[in-house]
Enzyme design. Structure first.
Site, PDB file in Angstrom:
ATOM      1  N   GLN A 123       0.942  -0.596 -23.283  1.00 43.27           N
ATOM      2  CA  GLN A 123       0.995  -2.044 -23.425  1.00 43.27           C
ATOM      3  C   GLN A 123       0.077  -2.688 -22.386  1.00 43.27           C
ATOM      4  O   GLN A 123       0.227  -2.434 -21.186  1.00 43.27           O
ATOM      5  CB  GLN A 123       2.440  -2.504 -23.227  1.00 43.27           C
ATOM      6  CG  GLN A 123       2.659  -3.970 -23.542  1.00 43.27           C
ATOM      7  CD  GLN A 123       4.141  -4.326 -23.495  1.00 43.27           C
ATOM      8  OE1 GLN A 123       4.893  -4.137 -24.437  1.00 43.27           O
ATOM      9  NE2 GLN A 123       4.572  -4.822 -22.362  1.00 43.27           N
ATOM     10  N   GLU A 140      11.855  -4.457 -26.687  1.00 40.85           N
ATOM     11  CA  GLU A 140      12.396  -3.727 -25.550  1.00 40.85           C
ATOM     12  C   GLU A 140      13.919  -3.828 -25.494  1.00 40.85           C
ATOM     13  O   GLU A 140      14.565  -3.158 -24.712  1.00 40.85           O
ATOM     14  CB  GLU A 140      11.816  -4.315 -24.255  1.00 40.85           C
ATOM     15  CG  GLU A 140      10.725  -3.461 -23.658  1.00 40.85           C
ATOM     16  CD  GLU A 140      10.350  -3.975 -22.287  1.00 40.85           C
ATOM     17  OE1 GLU A 140      11.068  -3.642 -21.332  1.00 40.85           O
ATOM     18  OE2 GLU A 140       9.352  -4.698 -22.166  1.00 40.85           O
TER      19      GLU A 140
END
Lengths: 395, 377, 377, 395
Positions: free
Chosen positions: D124, D242
């Site tokens: 990421q 997440e």
């Protein structure tokens, strides 16, 4: 001052305490009427005055002049002997006196300082419904008319206003100036027409706080303290007077007598028959509290001894005292259990840790909220003590 | 899984709405009328249908208990529905016991179990065989709502040492109920002292199952009831604080826009959320009489009752001077929260109960490392 | 009263300035050269003037210790000045002991006391009478800076059971010092194992006063030294955090202007201030050998070492991602703080020592209510 | 799904775990090289894949489709059997997949989802030196040139970038638009010229985080996800991934295996010979932690079961997990004492509670800082969860 001199002074205070601290006053002052409370406080004040212990922090010419080191010993011993607190005279001997000494005229000092020694009671008229933490937002107005000011507005949280002879009053004299610039500081005779005092009941069930309604109250211009519109700066001193030696006195009471009450509670068998003290969890908490109390007392001792304290030192002490008081009384309430809930009244004239633990716990918010909430104190400590940047202003 | 079946969830929403309405109407200075409470069917929720009860479970009682906490309501509901009915349901059927259950559901009887509020040990009441017949004696302090009871259900040891329940009229000669006023004015307590009260055989009721186990379950019910009350009052305090912080202005801003206030509210919400889950699990444990019920009860009691004191304390702090007035009512919640914390087992006591499980488990884990599949909870 | 005499305060300021300069110059990855440390006179601060020491007190050593904590400095200073010299000063005079003191002050010797870092019980070292003469055996784990020592001062029981100190060369046959690497790379530890090391009579040194008391005082010194170190590192972390919060911007503002950051810094300052007072009292206790010294030591150790972990942890949090990098060095302080907390008695252990005083005092208080004048501290 | 079905599924997972969880992997994965770690992770991923346990949360058509209730059971059992964690595939199977499924084109999905199952590793690329908590302040630029974008800038905190095949990249495509409006979302092939990855050493001594330097990196326009300048909205989904089931997995590991590690530690005799467990203070803390862990696990179970979670529920879980992890590892470090300081490395592939308590404690800041610091989470909870007013903007 030598160590020997101080030891001798300590012995003198101890002897005095043994002879003069009223026996059994805690029991006798639980559940008494307002009048009995006031008369007990006045008698105790005069008792202390005769010994030279009532206003030790005043200059010698006005009846004080005790060296700081001796004042520390005095408050330590009063705490150790569980003497009654000077609750009623508090604002008079601290806030009023320090304001008069720092910013009053000779005439004002001559008029009031001896009167305070004779028992004149003062109240502080600062907070308002719309001006709590943001004190400078106050809106009570004082309009000049000839030789006098005409005051209108409402004050809140005026502790002891019901018994007060005089009031330290903040009012706005210039509504067009920025918040802190248009405020003036007055001495207001509580017998003036137009003053209406109403008791506000607090969370503890007591009612020592009052609202003061001011309806065209006339204050002669000679009762202005400092220049017109400079009241905010004068008030900073008055607010400052709550710190230093008065914090030391409270810390000594909490750390000495108060902690002993707590240990005593823990040494009594609980409902199950076991002593809390024999529970390692309780013993551990006691040791942690004693450690923190020792730190608090040392912080206070440094604050009064320091000739040039840091700009946030007083806030550190106030914050730490209030939150430690809250944690300690909370713990007392837990350990004492249900029995503590049956103490419906606490002895008047006692410290903030009276041994009525649940009431004391609830009363502890009287420390974390007024005089600048804990949140405000943290901002002061961050900004003045550590130099961190201020918040962007919302208005 | 915490999810309830949809039907049950709707029933609970309805119960909750009725409760909020009924309790909201009550005078803050007085208990809701017992007739209206009985009319709503609350005392009889767990009473079997055979005795005109609702045949419901503790899950429904818990809804009412939470609402009572939220409203800081007065009156003996918890003592009757949780302890009174709780005891009666654990007893063998019999004419007196059955009639009392029926009367309770109808609102005609207010039976209260004489459970010591603080000490969690064995009952002190004993039935002694005497020349004057069997006599009951003993004392219990801080008995919840004893002054409001018209029947006292006294856990006692019979002459053989077996735990039984004795149904006693509070006006019986030799029995005294001394009021124990506490700072929390919404609660009533009494000290029950019994000296040689005669015990006719029909007033001695036996437990259906293991009596020791029954008494333990009763204490768990009491603990979970306090957790429900504390959860409800925490929610009320959080809502009140958020509402106040959204309107009160200082320094030209809503105080809720200051991080000091906002983050404190966030922490309150986290605590309330955790308490909510633990209470839900404990309520399921009681309602279903599940094997982990005692563990769940101790977790809920220790967490929710400690959290409520912190939440109510924070509420007082964030309300500023207003919160410290009598008028604001925040003190009512703080006192109730502090009382709940001490009642029916302190957080430390319940944690001690939880910790007793670690030692054997730890050994098992050490013996068979890596293969354990049992969760501790 | 916490105030120092003005002369002493100036001396301390000077010491502090020199220390900050000298430690600031040292490579972060290596200890300051022992020659420069000896040259500054630090190992000999408490050595009597007769042995070329400075005749100073623990108060001056404490200034250096705080600066070592502030710099997260490496090297055996604490082990030598606090424990090595501390032990030697408690011993009877004698040629070997006196020479060692003199050499230590000059920087020619690096004596370290073999004190178990964690278990606070009795020493495990014994001198046994054997056919081969007296032999020493025993072990101690987590001995601070043992690998850096050129002389080990081993507390042992002689054949009569009397505590003595045995001066041993670390290279002696039968003795091993095994390095114990720890996460805090600024510290050195060793496990000292002694198997049948022969003990010539001149290497057995006796305590001047009560040997039990001497060992207790040594442990107090060690505890206070950790408190000084933790206070110093807390101050460094607070300063670094305030500096960072005053320059780092997010959301268009210096992060220090956010209450979440500002109030956390304020709490750090409060903790540091309290720790400072408790450490000052403990240092006075050690320097003046005052009656309350043991109590002050336990208070300082338990509070300052626990607070340092919180302060360093907060520093890492408020430095954000930067604080979590190796490069920022915040982790060095956090690891050191965590190590200090466990070394020479955990906070819980020191609080247990404090709590042992309550029971008799409480009784005294109950007996003579209202008349007690003794403060607990 | 009936209770019996679930119980049967649980038995199946248990049998599988007994047969497939590598023995002794903790010991063997302590101190291994990067290569060994990567190959261990890839093998374990394929093992899970063969059982249908690698991407249970994906839609059925892409190889998932497991009901939520079964996923909960799966993660409970993996935690109870102390299975290795999917550390390396984490971003790929969660962030990349949820982005592609929600906002990707069919072509993008077909290109990447099967590849992920075959072991494609993702990283990421969101944070930047000047954009941490204030992520929208990012300044990496993507300039359109023909059919491609040319990217320049620097990314931070790119976990696992050293091993990554692809990167989820946020870059600014319209520098003149308001902060959140000018950002676009790209898929970037990590083999493209101009990418320089440098490992950053962390507080724990590990180096799984990297800096990514981008120097005229060319990204074909077909690798844009969602419309140009709408990247902020796409990223909100990626950030959201997440939470939910991944938090449930972590909570199960902390509350099940992690807590048992802790109890086991406390049941071993300490340096003084006594078992910490016999110390009532330790027992009390354990019970408090177990209670909180039970609450956390229930919160996570509710979050995944809830079809319409509250706007701050994920933040509540993230905040509570991170701070509980920190408190629990701190306590572990205290109880384990000096011995815990000699664990210089933790086993790779383990959870955040590896049993190397001091390292775990230090590693816990990896939870309280990234992905929105605890301070940011509290603001989100206050504003979105409780509706409290936002701060006045400083800029």
């Amino acid at each position: 001052m030598t160590r020997a001199d101080l030891d001798e002074f300590r012995e003198r205070v101890r002897d005095w305490c043994r002879a003069h601290v009223p026996k059994d006053w805690r029991r006798e002052q639980t559940g008494v009427s307002d009048e009995e409370f006031v008369s007990f406080q006045q008698e105790w004040f005069q008792e202390l005055r005769r010994a030279g212990f009532a206003v030790p922090h005043w200059p010698a010419e006005w009846g004080g002049g005790m060296p700081v080191a001796e004042q520390v010993v005095l408050y330590q011993e009063l705490a150790a002997h569980d003497a009654p607190r000077l609750v009623l005279a508090f604002v008079a001997i601290h806030h009023a006196a320090s304001t008069l000494l720092a910013a009053g005229t000779d005439a004002q000092r001559r008029r009031h300082l001896p009167a305070i020694l004779d028992g004149e009671i003062w109240v502080q008229g600062f907070s308002e419904p719309g001006a709590g933490s943001d004190l400078a937002a106050l809106s009570t107005s004082a309009r000049r008319e000839g030789d006098a000011y005409v005051v209108n507005g409402q004050k809140l949280w005026a502790s002891g206003a019901a018994h007060a002879d005089w009031c330290l009053l903040l009012a706005r004299t210039d509504p067009s100036a920025p918040k802190r610039r248009g405020i003036s500081y007055f001495l207001m005779d509580m017998r003036t027409p137009g003053i209406d005092v109403r008791a506000v009941r607090q969370a503890t069930g007591e009612s020592h706080f009052c609202e003061i309604f001011l309806d065209d109250v006339v204050i002669p211009a000679e009762h202005l303290v400092g220049p017109e519109n400079e009241g905010w700066r004068v008030a900073q001193r008055t607010l400052g007077a709550e710190r230093g030696m008065t914090m030391l006195e409270l810390a000594e009471r909490l750390g000495n007598g108060g902690f002993r009450w707590l240990v005593e509670l823990c040494a009594r068998p609980g409902p199950g028959g076991a002593r809390p003290l024999d529970d390692p969890l309780v013993a551990d908490r006691l040791a942690a509290l004693e450690t923190e109390l020792t730190g608090l007392r040392a912080l206070c001792a440094r604050l009064v001894a320091d000739e040039d304290p840091g700009p946030a030192d007083a806030s550190i002490v106030k914050l730490y005292y209030s939150e430690l008081l809250q944690r300690m009384t909370d713990f007392g309430a837990e350990v004492a259990g249900l029995a503590a809930h049956t103490a419906l009244r606490k002895p008047l004239s006692s410290g903030w840790e009276s041994g009525a633990w649940v009431l004391d716990f609830i009363g502890s918010w009287e420390w974390t909220i007024p005089g600048g909430t804990s949140e405000i104190q943290r901002s002061i400590i961050g900004e003045r003590g550590l130099g961190l940047p201020r918040e962007p202003r919302g208005s | 899984m915490p999810a309830e079946s949809p039907g049950l969830s709707e029933l609970h929403d309805e119960l909750r709405a009725v409760a909020r309405d009924l309790l909201g109407k009550a005078d803050a200075e007085a208990a809701a009328d017992w007739r209206s409470i009985a009319g709503a069917g609350w005392p009889g929720l767990e009473v079997p249908g055979a005795f005109d009860g609702a045949d419901a479970t503790f899950a429904e009682v818990a809804v009412i208990l939470q609402e009572m906490g939220r409203a800081a309501a007065r009156g003996p509901y918890a003592a009757v529905a949780v302890l009174g009915v709780g005891v009666l349901n654990l007893l063998e059927s019999g004419p007196d016991r059955d009639r009392l259950l029926r009367d309770t559901a109808a609102g005609d009887a207010v039976p209260v179990a004489v459970l010591e509020g603080e000490a969690m040990g064995e009952t002190s009441f004993r039935i002694a065989r005497t020349a004057r017949g069997p006599l009951l004696h003993g004392t219990a302090d801080f008995v919840l709502d004893a002054p409001a009871a018209d029947r006292l259900l006294v856990p006692a040891l019979d002459p053989d040492g077996t735990p039984v329940i004795v149904g006693v009229d509070p006006r019986a000669a030799g029995l005294s109920v001394e009021r124990r006023p506490v700072l929390d004015a919404t609660r009533g307590f009494g000290r029950v002292a019994v000296t040689d009260v005669s015990v006719p055989p029909e007033s001695v009721w036996r437990f259906r199952g293991d009596p020791q186990e029954a008494v333990r379950r009763l204490r768990d019910r009491a603990a979970v009831a306090m957790a429900c009350d504390s959860l409800g009052l925490s929610k009320a305090m959080l809502e009140a604080t958020v509402a106040y912080a959204g309107v009160r202005e200082q320094f030209g801003r809503k105080i809720g826009s200051f991080q000091a206030v906002k983050h404190a509210c966030a922490d309150m919400l986290v605590q309330v959320s955790v308490a909510r889950e633990l209470v839900a699990a404990a309520v399921r444990g009681q309602a279903g009489d599940e094997p982990g019920a005692a563990v769940a009860a101790s977790m809920a009691k220790s967490y929710a009752c400690a959290a409520a004191v912190e939440v109510a304390g924070k509420a007082m702090q964030l309300h500023g001077g207003m919160g410290y007035t009598w008028e604001s009512g925040v003190h009512v919640y703080l006192k109730r929260a502090a009382l709940n914390r001490s009642l029916f087992g302190s957080p430390a006591l319940h944690r001690r109960r939880l910790a007793e499980r670690y030692s054997p488990l730890a050994r098992e884990r050490l013996d068979a490392y890596g293969g354990s599949e049992r969760s501790l909870s």
